[in-house]
Design an enzyme around this catalytic site. Sequence first.
Site, PDB file in Angstrom:
ATOM      1  N   HIS A  23       5.717  -4.278 -17.757  1.00  7.30           N
ATOM      2  CA  HIS A  23       5.172  -5.642 -17.808  1.00  7.30           C
ATOM      3  C   HIS A  23       5.175  -6.131 -19.245  1.00  7.30           C
ATOM      4  O   HIS A  23       4.142  -6.535 -19.777  1.00  7.30           O
ATOM      5  CB  HIS A  23       3.729  -5.697 -17.280  1.00  7.30           C
ATOM      6  CG  HIS A  23       3.618  -5.525 -15.795  1.00  7.30           C
ATOM      7  ND1 HIS A  23       2.504  -4.976 -15.193  1.00  7.30           N
ATOM      8  CD2 HIS A  23       4.463  -5.821 -14.799  1.00  7.30           C
ATOM      9  CE1 HIS A  23       2.685  -4.947 -13.891  1.00  7.30           C
ATOM     10  NE2 HIS A  23       3.863  -5.453 -13.620  1.00  7.30           N
ATOM     11  N   HIS A  79       8.140  -7.170  -1.893  1.00  9.47           N
ATOM     12  CA  HIS A  79       7.457  -7.794  -3.043  1.00  9.47           C
ATOM     13  C   HIS A  79       8.540  -8.291  -3.999  1.00  9.47           C
ATOM     14  O   HIS A  79       9.510  -7.586  -4.245  1.00  9.47           O
ATOM     15  CB  HIS A  79       6.579  -6.701  -3.671  1.00  9.47           C
ATOM     16  CG  HIS A  79       5.941  -7.009  -4.975  1.00  9.47           C
ATOM     17  ND1 HIS A  79       5.463  -8.246  -5.332  1.00  9.47           N
ATOM     18  CD2 HIS A  79       5.639  -6.191  -6.022  1.00  9.47           C
ATOM     19  CE1 HIS A  79       4.919  -8.161  -6.537  1.00  9.47           C
ATOM     20  NE2 HIS A  79       5.024  -6.944  -6.987  1.00  9.47           N
ATOM     21  N   GLU A  81       8.526  -8.951  -7.238  1.00  9.14           N
ATOM     22  CA  GLU A  81       8.533  -8.653  -8.675  1.00  9.14           C
ATOM     23  C   GLU A  81       9.836  -7.927  -9.065  1.00  9.14           C
ATOM     24  O   GLU A  81      10.416  -7.187  -8.274  1.00  9.14           O
ATOM     25  CB  GLU A  81       7.291  -7.822  -9.059  1.00  9.14           C
ATOM     26  CG  GLU A  81       6.992  -7.915 -10.546  1.00  9.14           C
ATOM     27  CD  GLU A  81       5.588  -7.428 -10.928  1.00  9.14           C
ATOM     28  OE1 GLU A  81       4.861  -6.921 -10.064  1.00  9.14           O
ATOM     29  OE2 GLU A  81       5.248  -7.567 -12.124  1.00  9.14           O
ATOM     30  N   ASP A  83      10.777  -5.478 -10.770  1.00 11.13           N
ATOM     31  CA  ASP A  83      10.991  -4.023 -10.729  1.00 11.13           C
ATOM     32  C   ASP A  83      11.428  -3.553  -9.339  1.00 11.13           C
ATOM     33  O   ASP A  83      11.921  -2.442  -9.184  1.00 11.13           O
ATOM     34  CB  ASP A  83       9.757  -3.251 -11.209  1.00 11.13           C
ATOM     35  CG  ASP A  83       8.469  -3.680 -10.549  1.00 11.13           C
ATOM     36  OD1 ASP A  83       8.342  -4.860 -10.165  1.00 11.13           O
ATOM     37  OD2 ASP A  83       7.565  -2.837 -10.417  1.00 11.13           O
ATOM     38  N   HIS A 145      -0.189  -6.588  -5.025  1.00  7.30           N
ATOM     39  CA  HIS A 145      -0.996  -7.270  -6.014  1.00  7.30           C
ATOM     40  C   HIS A 145      -0.482  -8.680  -6.363  1.00  7.30           C
ATOM     41  O   HIS A 145      -0.990  -9.293  -7.308  1.00  7.30           O
ATOM     42  CB  HIS A 145      -1.052  -6.422  -7.301  1.00  7.30           C
ATOM     43  CG  HIS A 145       0.304  -6.298  -7.992  1.00  7.30           C
ATOM     44  ND1 HIS A 145       0.439  -6.586  -9.329  1.00  7.30           N
ATOM     45  CD2 HIS A 145       1.531  -5.983  -7.560  1.00  7.30           C
ATOM     46  CE1 HIS A 145       1.711  -6.418  -9.690  1.00  7.30           C
ATOM     47  NE2 HIS A 145       2.382  -6.047  -8.635  1.00  7.30           N
ATOM     48  N   ASP A 164       3.833  -1.556  -4.015  1.00  3.20           N
ATOM     49  CA  ASP A 164       3.062  -1.176  -5.207  1.00  3.20           C
ATOM     50  C   ASP A 164       1.741  -0.463  -4.879  1.00  3.20           C
ATOM     51  O   ASP A 164       1.233   0.299  -5.705  1.00  3.20           O
ATOM     52  CB  ASP A 164       2.771  -2.418  -6.062  1.00  3.20           C
ATOM     53  CG  ASP A 164       3.948  -2.795  -6.957  1.00  3.20           C
ATOM     54  OD1 ASP A 164       4.706  -1.892  -7.349  1.00  3.20           O
ATOM     55  OD2 ASP A 164       4.101  -3.987  -7.267  1.00  3.20           O
ATOM     56  N   TYR A 192      -3.250   3.401 -12.824  1.00  2.00           N
ATOM     57  CA  TYR A 192      -2.522   2.327 -12.138  1.00  2.00           C
ATOM     58  C   TYR A 192      -3.502   1.415 -11.406  1.00  2.00           C
ATOM     59  O   TYR A 192      -3.448   0.194 -11.511  1.00  2.00           O
ATOM     60  CB  TYR A 192      -1.565   3.023 -11.172  1.00  2.00           C
ATOM     61  CG  TYR A 192      -0.590   2.192 -10.396  1.00  2.00           C
ATOM     62  CD1 TYR A 192       0.736   2.092 -10.829  1.00  2.00           C
ATOM     63  CD2 TYR A 192      -0.932   1.594  -9.200  1.00  2.00           C
ATOM     64  CE1 TYR A 192       1.667   1.390 -10.084  1.00  2.00           C
ATOM     65  CE2 TYR A 192      -0.012   0.896  -8.455  1.00  2.00           C
ATOM     66  CZ  TYR A 192       1.285   0.791  -8.896  1.00  2.00           C
ATOM     67  OH  TYR A 192       2.201   0.103  -8.150  1.00  2.00           O
ATOM     68  N   HIS A 225       6.497   3.154  -6.525  1.00  2.00           N
ATOM     69  CA  HIS A 225       6.512   3.823  -7.836  1.00  2.00           C
ATOM     70  C   HIS A 225       5.927   5.218  -7.684  1.00  2.00           C
ATOM     71  O   HIS A 225       4.890   5.395  -7.036  1.00  2.00           O
ATOM     72  CB  HIS A 225       5.622   3.098  -8.855  1.00  2.00           C
ATOM     73  CG  HIS A 225       6.062   1.712  -9.203  1.00  2.00           C
ATOM     74  ND1 HIS A 225       7.186   1.445  -9.941  1.00  2.00           N
ATOM     75  CD2 HIS A 225       5.502   0.510  -8.931  1.00  2.00           C
ATOM     76  CE1 HIS A 225       7.299   0.137 -10.104  1.00  2.00           C
ATOM     77  NE2 HIS A 225       6.295  -0.455  -9.490  1.00  2.00           N
TER      78      HIS A 225
END
Length: 395
Positions: A23, A79, A81, A83, A145, A164, A192, A225
């Site tokens: 991030h 998701h 995002e 990554d 999230h 996540d 995390y 992850h």
Amino acid sequence: MSRKITEKVTWVGKIDWELKKFHGNELSTHRGSSYNSYLIRDKKTVLIDTVWKPFADEFVRNLKKEIDLNEIDYIVINHGEIDHSGALVELMREIPDTPIYCTANAVKSLKGHYHHDWNFVEVKTGDTLDIGESKLIFIEARMLHWPDSMFTYMTGENILFSNDAFGQHYASEQLFNDQVKQDELYYEAMKYYANILTPFSGFVTKKIKEVMDMGLPIDIICTSHGIIWRDNPLQIVNKYLEWADNYQENQITIIYDTMWNGTRRMAEAIAEGIRSSDDAVVVKLYNASKYDKNDIITEVFKSKAVLVGSPTINRGISFSISGILEMIKGLGFKNKKAAAFGAYGWSGEGVKVINEELKDAGFEVIDDGLRALWNPDEQALQQCGEFGQRFVRSL
Ligand SMILES: [Fe+2]
Ligand SMILES: [Fe+2]
């Protein structure tokens, strides 16, 4: 390289041992991370999530060794995002018409990031996709999230693809939770949660209860992850319920910064005072300008109370204390107590500034705070000890 999870499910992600910051610079990842992507082969073939953008080429190349890309019937993006969706551009160049199953919010985030009008299929909680013997059930997980987050559940194999949630930034050549050091795994899982999920704790509790109420048996949790939970996978779900419920241990964390060691000496004398009054409570001291900010946040997460100290600098507080207080405020910790301290030379506003920041962050400030003029002498240090004693007794 790919790894088999079950007969039908293969891991096709990327283990990133080099990742140290995530991030941007918001999150330290001392143990690297991984971006987990999964290939399901039933009557239909499904790809769940991709990997971070820098590994897009490598991802698509490896995927081609595993399967003819044209055999992929559906892509599920849990998701948006980068990554997890970062390899989509590369992948969609090869199979541009493949439908992408995701939430309505993910359509927005994916379009917002990549500006492509792919073949999106919006799904909601309870929607299903038949893939042969198994079926996929989609479960929206708003704010876990991001607004676009969702889980995908696979019947038959009883796998929850949780994206996540339940993850850790933890590179490991072993893919499963029973194959790694438990203290490392749990430290990373907690760090995390503390740094990413704390603000969404209310959603965590609600979502877990909702999934439990759906009565879906869960044999494996495939995170996006870190390791996959296959040995007693509900252990991490139960941990999340604990962490989401204003978690705290019997710990006080003292966070300080110092210019000429005055505030450091105060911090140490306060710690000594706490210990002399209550030697069961764990007391930890962190100079915020020297320690990793996300490790400090993890300690705050565990604490029932914090003491924050800064010398007064230009009528305010130090850069590192200001930064850590901003992070604490954003994370919205609940049910924690606090007080401030600090050395000063002439104007001495530091303690007042910290008190305001702590109140803003939702901490209960239980003492007006303690200031010491110049570098504390023996008498001032004695006052620090008494301040520590008073603090721990009033918790
Ligand atoms: Fe994310
Ligand atoms: Fe992620």
